[in-house]
Design an enzyme around this catalytic site. Structure first.
Site, PDB file in Angstrom:
ATOM      1  N   PHE A 149       0.661  -1.271  -0.226  1.00 11.25           N
ATOM      2  CA  PHE A 149      -0.206   0.052  -0.153  1.00 11.25           C
ATOM      3  C   PHE A 149       1.160   1.534  -0.091  1.00 11.25           C
ATOM      4  O   PHE A 149       0.092   2.027   0.227  1.00 11.25           O
ATOM      5  CB  PHE A 149      -1.205   0.883   1.185  1.00 11.25           C
ATOM      6  CG  PHE A 149      -1.618  -1.167   1.076  1.00 11.25           C
ATOM      7  CD1 PHE A 149      -2.771  -1.006   0.695  1.00 11.25           C
ATOM      8  CD2 PHE A 149      -1.165  -2.256   2.413  1.00 11.25           C
ATOM      9  CE1 PHE A 149      -3.733  -2.314   0.356  1.00 11.25           C
ATOM     10  CE2 PHE A 149      -2.262  -3.189   2.310  1.00 11.25           C
ATOM     11  CZ  PHE A 149      -3.295  -2.724   1.569  1.00 11.25           C
ATOM     12  N   LEU A 150       1.919   1.229  -0.514  1.00 11.10           N
ATOM     13  CA  LEU A 150       2.910   2.166  -0.224  1.00 11.10           C
ATOM     14  C   LEU A 150       2.662   3.363  -1.175  1.00 11.10           C
ATOM     15  O   LEU A 150       1.557   3.149  -2.213  1.00 11.10           O
ATOM     16  CB  LEU A 150       4.649   2.282  -0.478  1.00 11.10           C
ATOM     17  CG  LEU A 150       4.962   1.374  -1.482  1.00 11.10           C
ATOM     18  CD1 LEU A 150       5.053   2.688  -2.488  1.00 11.10           C
ATOM     19  CD2 LEU A 150       6.258   0.797  -1.643  1.00 11.10           C
ATOM     20  N   ASN A 212      -7.662   0.941  -3.334  1.00  6.02           N
ATOM     21  CA  ASN A 212      -7.232   2.794  -4.572  1.00  6.02           C
ATOM     22  C   ASN A 212      -8.543   2.920  -5.278  1.00  6.02           C
ATOM     23  O   ASN A 212      -8.865   4.245  -5.338  1.00  6.02           O
ATOM     24  CB  ASN A 212      -6.140   1.699  -5.644  1.00  6.02           C
ATOM     25  CG  ASN A 212      -5.376   1.899  -5.160  1.00  6.02           C
ATOM     26  OD1 ASN A 212      -4.689   2.354  -3.854  1.00  6.02           O
ATOM     27  ND2 ASN A 212      -4.035   1.691  -5.603  1.00  6.02           N
ATOM     28  N   PHE A 253      -7.164  13.104   1.754  1.00  5.18           N
ATOM     29  CA  PHE A 253      -7.843  12.783   0.581  1.00  5.18           C
ATOM     30  C   PHE A 253      -9.006  13.478  -0.469  1.00  5.18           C
ATOM     31  O   PHE A 253      -9.858  12.878  -0.751  1.00  5.18           O
ATOM     32  CB  PHE A 253      -8.296  11.306   0.350  1.00  5.18           C
ATOM     33  CG  PHE A 253      -6.978  10.354  -0.086  1.00  5.18           C
ATOM     34  CD1 PHE A 253      -5.786  10.580   0.599  1.00  5.18           C
ATOM     35  CD2 PHE A 253      -6.485   9.604  -1.720  1.00  5.18           C
ATOM     36  CE1 PHE A 253      -5.217  10.418  -0.224  1.00  5.18           C
ATOM     37  CE2 PHE A 253      -5.458  10.050  -2.481  1.00  5.18           C
ATOM     38  CZ  PHE A 253      -4.243   9.598  -1.434  1.00  5.18           C
ATOM     39  N   CYS A 264      -0.809   3.981 -10.628  1.00  4.07           N
ATOM     40  CA  CYS A 264      -1.755   3.526  -9.666  1.00  4.07           C
ATOM     41  C   CYS A 264      -3.217   3.819 -10.170  1.00  4.07           C
ATOM     42  O   CYS A 264      -3.894   2.909 -10.379  1.00  4.07           O
ATOM     43  CB  CYS A 264      -1.313   3.231  -8.183  1.00  4.07           C
ATOM     44  SG  CYS A 264       0.412   2.604  -8.259  1.00  4.07           S
ATOM     45  N   ARG A 334       4.290   9.451 -14.949  1.00  2.00           N
ATOM     46  CA  ARG A 334       2.708   8.605 -15.773  1.00  2.00           C
ATOM     47  C   ARG A 334       1.400   8.973 -15.381  1.00  2.00           C
ATOM     48  O   ARG A 334       1.008   9.306 -14.177  1.00  2.00           O
ATOM     49  CB  ARG A 334       2.571   7.141 -14.785  1.00  2.00           C
ATOM     50  CG  ARG A 334       4.426   6.248 -15.600  1.00  2.00           C
ATOM     51  CD  ARG A 334       4.687   4.568 -14.899  1.00  2.00           C
ATOM     52  NE  ARG A 334       5.006   5.052 -13.451  1.00  2.00           N
ATOM     53  CZ  ARG A 334       4.905   4.091 -12.294  1.00  2.00           C
ATOM     54  NH1 ARG A 334       4.470   2.811 -13.026  1.00  2.00           N
ATOM     55  NH2 ARG A 334       4.729   4.084 -10.983  1.00  2.00           N
TER      56      ARG A 334
HETATM   57  C1  UDX Z   1      -1.893   4.892  -4.731  1.00  2.00           C
HETATM   58  C2  UDX Z   1      -2.301   4.663  -2.831  1.00  2.00           C
HETATM   59  O1  UDX Z   1      -2.283   6.067  -2.232  1.00  2.00           O
HETATM   60  C3  UDX Z   1      -1.130   3.403  -2.753  1.00  2.00           C
HETATM   61  O2  UDX Z   1      -1.992   3.290  -1.019  1.00  2.00           O
HETATM   62  C4  UDX Z   1      -1.081   2.691  -3.726  1.00  2.00           C
HETATM   63  O3  UDX Z   1      -0.032   1.656  -2.817  1.00  2.00           O
HETATM   64  C5  UDX Z   1      -0.126   3.031  -4.676  1.00  2.00           C
HETATM   65  O4  UDX Z   1      -1.584   4.694  -5.312  1.00  2.00           O
HETATM   66  P1  UDX Z   1       0.474   7.400  -5.355  1.00  2.00           P
HETATM   67  O5  UDX Z   1      -0.046   6.734  -6.876  1.00  2.00           O
HETATM   68  O6  UDX Z   1       2.026   7.123  -4.199  1.00  2.00           O
HETATM   69  O7  UDX Z   1      -0.167   5.513  -3.670  1.00  2.00           O
HETATM   70  O8  UDX Z   1      -0.248   8.419  -4.879  1.00  2.00           O
HETATM   71  P2  UDX Z   1      -1.736   9.278  -3.651  1.00  2.00           P
HETATM   72  O9  UDX Z   1      -0.608   9.358  -3.085  1.00  2.00           O
HETATM   73  O10 UDX Z   1      -2.357   8.451  -3.495  1.00  2.00           O
HETATM   74  O11 UDX Z   1      -2.444  10.349  -4.853  1.00  2.00           O
HETATM   75  C6  UDX Z   1      -2.507   9.506  -6.553  1.00  2.00           C
HETATM   76  C7  UDX Z   1      -3.114  11.025  -6.565  1.00  2.00           C
HETATM   77  O12 UDX Z   1      -4.267  11.547  -6.533  1.00  2.00           O
HETATM   78  C8  UDX Z   1      -1.930  12.354  -6.661  1.00  2.00           C
HETATM   79  O13 UDX Z   1      -2.196  12.717  -8.417  1.00  2.00           O
HETATM   80  C9  UDX Z   1      -2.520  13.375  -5.954  1.00  2.00           C
HETATM   81  O14 UDX Z   1      -1.832  14.605  -6.207  1.00  2.00           O
HETATM   82  C10 UDX Z   1      -4.248  12.992  -6.062  1.00  2.00           C
HETATM   83  N1  UDX Z   1      -5.037  13.545  -5.075  1.00  2.00           N
HETATM   84  C11 UDX Z   1      -4.408  13.160  -3.802  1.00  2.00           C
HETATM   85  C12 UDX Z   1      -5.847  14.668  -5.393  1.00  2.00           C
HETATM   86  O15 UDX Z   1      -6.188  15.204  -6.326  1.00  2.00           O
HETATM   87  N2  UDX Z   1      -6.534  15.362  -3.808  1.00  2.00           N
HETATM   88  C13 UDX Z   1      -5.637  14.064  -2.339  1.00  2.00           C
HETATM   89  O16 UDX Z   1      -6.751  14.903  -1.659  1.00  2.00           O
HETATM   90  C14 UDX Z   1      -5.313  13.580  -1.990  1.00  2.00           C
END
Ligand code: UDX
Length: 437
Positions: A149-150, A212, A253, A264, A334
């Site tokens: 889940f990182l 996710n 979030f 992801c 990506r």
């Molecule tokens: C995500 C999951 O959080 C993680 O648990 C999983 O293992 C892999 O996918 P990650 O892709 O590293 O992690 O990024 P994350 O922090 O989840 O952000 C994803 C996207 O959502 C980013 O583009 C971020 O900018 C956006 N985001 C996040 C928002 O637009 N608003 C928010 O409130 C939070």
């Protein structure tokens, strides 16, 4: 324990280094020679805070090595599968080529009692299929699904201090012999109190895709509220603060902005929908199509707002995009919404300059036609409009008075709603946020 980690990308390189940090003897294996050379020289092949330092520290102990030779997996008690599952070209489903190749190349080196532990995000049903393959050749070995889940940008601490561990074993039984072996591998986080849940194979696989999907839905929910706030003249950031105080909802979030991207969330929700269709349960996930659509509408909305900010026409306007990575503290582009917006603005006639502290080399590979300027001060000189699209700390803390002296016209679009509106307006800026009056 002796551990092999197959696949040394964002997931595997961090997992290998962290397992060695926890005291295990680890070999990281990848088919990409360049990546292995960098890792062997204690250089992370991508930007991840703390990873270079960790690689140097653990390599000095002699517990971590890297190779392209899969036979080096022989003799390990656990083989972690950490290869990518990108979106298939032209389809929504996940491309399983790398997982299948990793497992089949590993089969020659598995010994009785070994664990093959999948960490990649896969369509539900994969673990059972791979378990059959493994058991055919090695009846005494076990296949476990242990989703990861990182988050990029926090990968090292998320791996060393996970908020939960999920083990998917064939029968879902608490007595399964694989559990004790995996507990030994994770003894440090377990003794620090990390909850550990046992599930069967399909449940463990679904935990990841469900998590996710929930996160993507939460972001699209608040972005849908942003659309409504724009229509009604309300402020989505204040709305998020207020609903987030209900601890059943939570504030995390709920940041409205240009939407989610990365390697992801976008591809995982699409692969989940595709898999549900194959299972005859497509209706259960049709809402994810709307989640995806809301997310994509954000990008179009930012292009429109930029046009409005540039007095109705983008033609020949000098637009500076602050941020190219899909999120701060990462060089990953990506499916980056920032970069996709930059490219669309350029296609519509704007003269676009993109700046980012870490992601420009990756951005230039993906969109070579855009103009990149690593120096932020240079990038903003004489701009007709600034677009803050990735909320790096250095952009959040820009001084509106200093920046105003450098641009051609003081106009800013805050794509992540992170700037102090009153301060920027007081410094003479035309400010536009997303879902804010
Ligand atoms: C995500 C999951 O959080 C993680 O648990 C999983 O293992 C892999 O996918 P990650 O892709 O590293 O992690 O990024 P994350 O922090 O989840 O952000 C994803 C996207 O959502 C980013 O583009 C971020 O900018 C956006 N985001 C996040 C928002 O637009 N608003 C928010 O409130 C939070």
């Amino acid at each position: 324990m002796r551990i092999s980690v197959i696949g040394c990308g964002y997931l595997g390189a961090v997992h290998a280094a962290c397992m060695a940090q926890l005291g295990h003897e680890v070999v990281g294996i990848d088919t990409d020679e360049e990546k292995i050379q960098a890792l062997a020289a204690a250089r992370a092949p991508f930007y991840e805070p703390g990873l270079d330092k960790l690689l140097s520290e653990v390599q000095a102990t002699g517990r971590l090595s890297f190779t392209t030779d899969i036979s080096a997996a022989g003799g390990s008690a656990i083989h972690f599968i950490c290869v990518g599952t990108p979106q298939k070209k032209g389809e929504n489903g996940a491309d399983m080529t790398y997982v299948d190749a990793a497992v089949s190349s590993l089969l020659d080196h598995v010994q009785p009692g070994d664990l093959v532990v999948g960490k990649s995000t896969v369509p539900v049903g994969t673990a059972s299929r791979l378990s059959t393959l493994l058991k055919d050749r090695h009846p005494e070995a076990h296949l476990v699904w242990n989703p990861e889940f990182l988050r990029e940008g926090h990968a090292v601490s998320d791996t060393l201090h996970p908020d939960r561990l999920v083990y998917g074993v064939q029968d879902g039984s608490e007595e399964h012999p694989a559990i004790a072996i995996l507990d030994e591998a994770y003894s440090a986080p377990i003794s620090a109190g990390t909850p550990r849940l046992i599930a069967d194979h399909p449940t463990a696989e679904l935990v990841k895709t469900a998590a996710n999907s929930f996160l993507a839905t939460k972001i699209s929910f608040i972005n849908a509220m942003a659309e409504l706030c724009e229509a009604a003249g309300a402020d989505v950031t204040r709305l998020a603060d207020a609903i987030g105080l209900d601890d059943r909802i939570g504030r995390k979030f709920l940041n409205a902005g240009i939407g989610f991207g990365g390697g992801c969330l976008p591809k995982d929700i699409r692969a989940f929908m595709a898999r549900a269709g194959e299972l005859g349960a497509d209706q259960a996930l049709t809402f994810l199509r709307e989640v995806d659509a809301i997310n994509m509408r954000r990008r179009a909305r930012v292009v429109e707002l930029s046009r409005e900010l540039c007095d109705g026409s983008l033609l020949g306007k000098r637009v500076t995009v602050l941020g190219a990575a899909f999120k701060p503290e990462s060089d990953d582009v990506r499916d980056s919404p920032a970069l996709s917006i930059a490219a669309q603005l350029q296609l519509q006639g704007a003269v676009v300059t993109v700046t980012d502290p870490k992601a420009l080399p990756n951005a230039a590979k993906r969109f070579p036609e855009l103009h990149y300027q690593p120096n932020c001060e240079e990038a903003i000189k004489q701009a007709d409009a600034l677009l803050l699209l990735t909320e790096w700390e250095e952009y959040r803390t820009l001084d509106p008075y200093e920046v105003a002296a450098s641009v051609a016209t003081p106009k800013i679009l805050d794509g992540r709603n992170v700037l102090d509106v009153a301060k920027w307006r007081a410094a003479g800026w035309t400010y536009r946020g997303l879902g804010r009056p």
